[in-house]
Every structure is written in C-alpha cells, then in structure tokens.
Design a protein around this motif. Sequence first.
Motif, PDB file in Angstrom:
ATOM      1  N   TYR A 167       0.799  -1.230   0.000  1.00 52.91           N
ATOM      2  CA  TYR A 167       0.000   0.000   0.000  1.00 52.91           C
ATOM      3  C   TYR A 167       0.833   1.282   0.000  1.00 52.91           C
ATOM      4  N   ARG A 168       1.712   1.366  -0.975  1.00 55.66           N
ATOM      5  CA  ARG A 168       2.342   2.647  -1.260  1.00 55.66           C
ATOM      6  C   ARG A 168       1.275   3.563  -1.882  1.00 55.66           C
ATOM      7  N   GLY A 169       1.392   4.854  -1.637  1.00 56.29           N
ATOM      8  CA  GLY A 169       0.458   5.755  -2.290  1.00 56.29           C
ATOM      9  C   GLY A 169      -0.392   6.572  -1.347  1.00 56.29           C
ATOM     10  N   ASP A 188       7.180   6.337  -1.853  1.00 52.25           N
ATOM     11  CA  ASP A 188       7.168   5.428  -0.703  1.00 52.25           C
ATOM     12  C   ASP A 188       8.076   4.213  -0.912  1.00 52.25           C
ATOM     13  N   THR A 189       9.218   4.434  -1.558  1.00 52.02           N
ATOM     14  CA  THR A 189      10.113   3.321  -1.883  1.00 52.02           C
ATOM     15  C   THR A 189      11.324   3.211  -0.971  1.00 52.02           C
ATOM     16  N   THR A 210       2.797  -3.099  -3.363  1.00 48.95           N
ATOM     17  CA  THR A 210       1.504  -2.802  -3.969  1.00 48.95           C
ATOM     18  C   THR A 210       1.267  -1.301  -3.866  1.00 48.95           C
ATOM     19  N   LYS A 211       0.371  -0.794  -4.715  1.00 47.12           N
ATOM     20  CA  LYS A 211       0.101   0.637  -4.743  1.00 47.12           C
ATOM     21  C   LYS A 211      -1.390   0.904  -4.581  1.00 47.12           C
ATOM     22  N   CYS A 212      -1.698   2.092  -4.084  1.00 46.09           N
ATOM     23  CA  CYS A 212      -3.095   2.528  -4.009  1.00 46.09           C
ATOM     24  C   CYS A 212      -3.170   3.998  -4.393  1.00 46.09           C
TER      25      CYS A 212
END
Length: 312
Positions: free
Chosen positions: A114-116, A143-144, A199-201
């Motif tokens: 849940y990056r983002g 967010d890395t 994962t991304k949001c």
Amino acid sequence: MKIVFMGTPDFARSALEKIIEAGHEVVLVVTQPDKPKGRSGQLQVSEVKECALLHNIPVFQPVRIKLPENVAELKKYDADIFVVAAFGQILSQEILDMPRFGCVNIHASLLPKYRGAAPIQQAIIDGLKETGVTIMQMAAGMDTGDILIQKTIPISDEETGGGLFDKLSVLGAELIVEALPKIERGELTPVPQDEAEATKCGKLSKDMGKIDFSKDAVTINNLVRGLNPWPSAYTYLNGKSFKIWKALVENASEGKGSETIGTVVEVGKEYISVQTGEGLLKITEVQLEGKKRMSVKDFLLGGKITVGTKLG
C-alpha cells in the motif's frame, strides 16, 4: 534534534504535536498553502499550520517545494532531519539529501504494501485483518525508501476508514517519537523494501463509492466501511443518491439469481436487507439525497422502502 516538519492534514498534526511534546526543536513547519473553502471562499489553514501557530513555530507554505528559491529557504534552518507526514508534495533529491539524517516519512501502511495516497481506506476495502505504520528513510520514488521501524495493529470487522485513520494517526505520532532518538544514535538499521511484495493505491474519489450489487456482500460491506466518512459508498433509490453508512453481512456464502441482485428482500424495524451477488447486505444506517444521515429505523418512519424495491 533540530527538525523541519512537513505535513498538512490532521494525520500529520498528531505527529507534530507529539514531537513538540517530546521536547524536540521544531525550527520550521512546511505545509500546503491556505485554500478557499465553501461558497464564501474564505481561506482555511491546514491542521498542521494551526498547530504550528499555536506553538509559535515559523510556517513556510510553498506552492512548489522543489523550486530553487524554496530549496534555498529550507537550507537556512540547518535542520538535522526532515520529518514528513502527508505533506502532499514530492521532494527533490536535493531536499532529501539536505539534512544530516536525511528525510523520514510517516506512512500509514506496512510497506512495501500500500504505497500511495490512501493506504488506510484501501486496507479496509481490501478486507485486511491488520495494517500499521512505517517510518521510512525517504528516497526519490513514491514510498520506496528503506524501512526504519514498523508497528502493526489489527483491523476489526466493524472498523471504518475514519476510525482507522484516527488510530493510525496516534500510532504514527508515537512511532516517530520512538524512532527519532534511535535515528540520532544510529540504532535503526535501514531495511530495503522487497519490490516483489510492493503494492500501490491511488487517491480516493467519489466514483469509488458507487456500489455494484453484483459483487458479494462482504466486498460491498468492506467498501461501505472503508469509504466512511469520505467519500462514502452510495447507490440510488428512486433516482436519488442513497448513501449507505453502515451495514452487516448475512448469509455470506449464499448466492441468488441475477434477476434479484440489488433488490430489497426483507424490511425490518431497524434494517433493510438487499440481495447481492453472494449473500445479503443488511443495511442499518443511510442518507437519502437532500436529507440527514440517519438510522434505517428513523428513515422508515418517513421514507418508503418495501420488499421488491430495486436499488441502483
């Protein structure tokens, strides 16, 4: 340590207040410019700015933080570390490299998941049983950066986006205060994120809230919970927007024929049950367009819903 704090909404304010309370020297607060609100157009200050003014901390509100003149302004404060929480702008590599201990971010998920922009709400929408907060060393990507410290909390079956937001705000504030002295003493070992697990949001939008009753009741209820209080989950009743604020799942494993999906199959004194693609959604709190939010019990006193009513 001398800290430059960057943040904007109430999630960030909790962290700023805790950092001040812990006795750190916050030399500057950076937040988004004041924005007009409502029909009056009156400028509204951010939660973080309001907190900074209460504590007589200088406030800097650049439209674009990466411009050379804004980078030069940051250099004047000679901070040991920049603490970032829901600031709303991307930092350049020049800014990331500026403080002695770099820039750290308070992120409301267990990275690399849940990056983002909306990890709190998405965790509920996806039906997760736990989430948490990550303090990370910021890098150029979204967010890395390397993980410094994490803490996990459970997500209950009744949790809403708003309720989880508040809990993670408190947790993030506690965790950054725990992390800062450890960073200064070199006691935290940065751990690179596993890109295979990432994962991304994206950002929340009103369109996300439109309910598809062909989905199962559990999935729909997760959407209702995750988007409460904003932007909220909704359907339509007699052509009017019909928000669903609270619901329960019944007979989650039972499916029905497609012709009955979205249809009210039972009306009780305090609920209405709607057939989904799998299971029943037992709705207990609603809001019809132009009306106040209310319990289904109160709604049924003045509004008519009968068995066979079609939503959507």
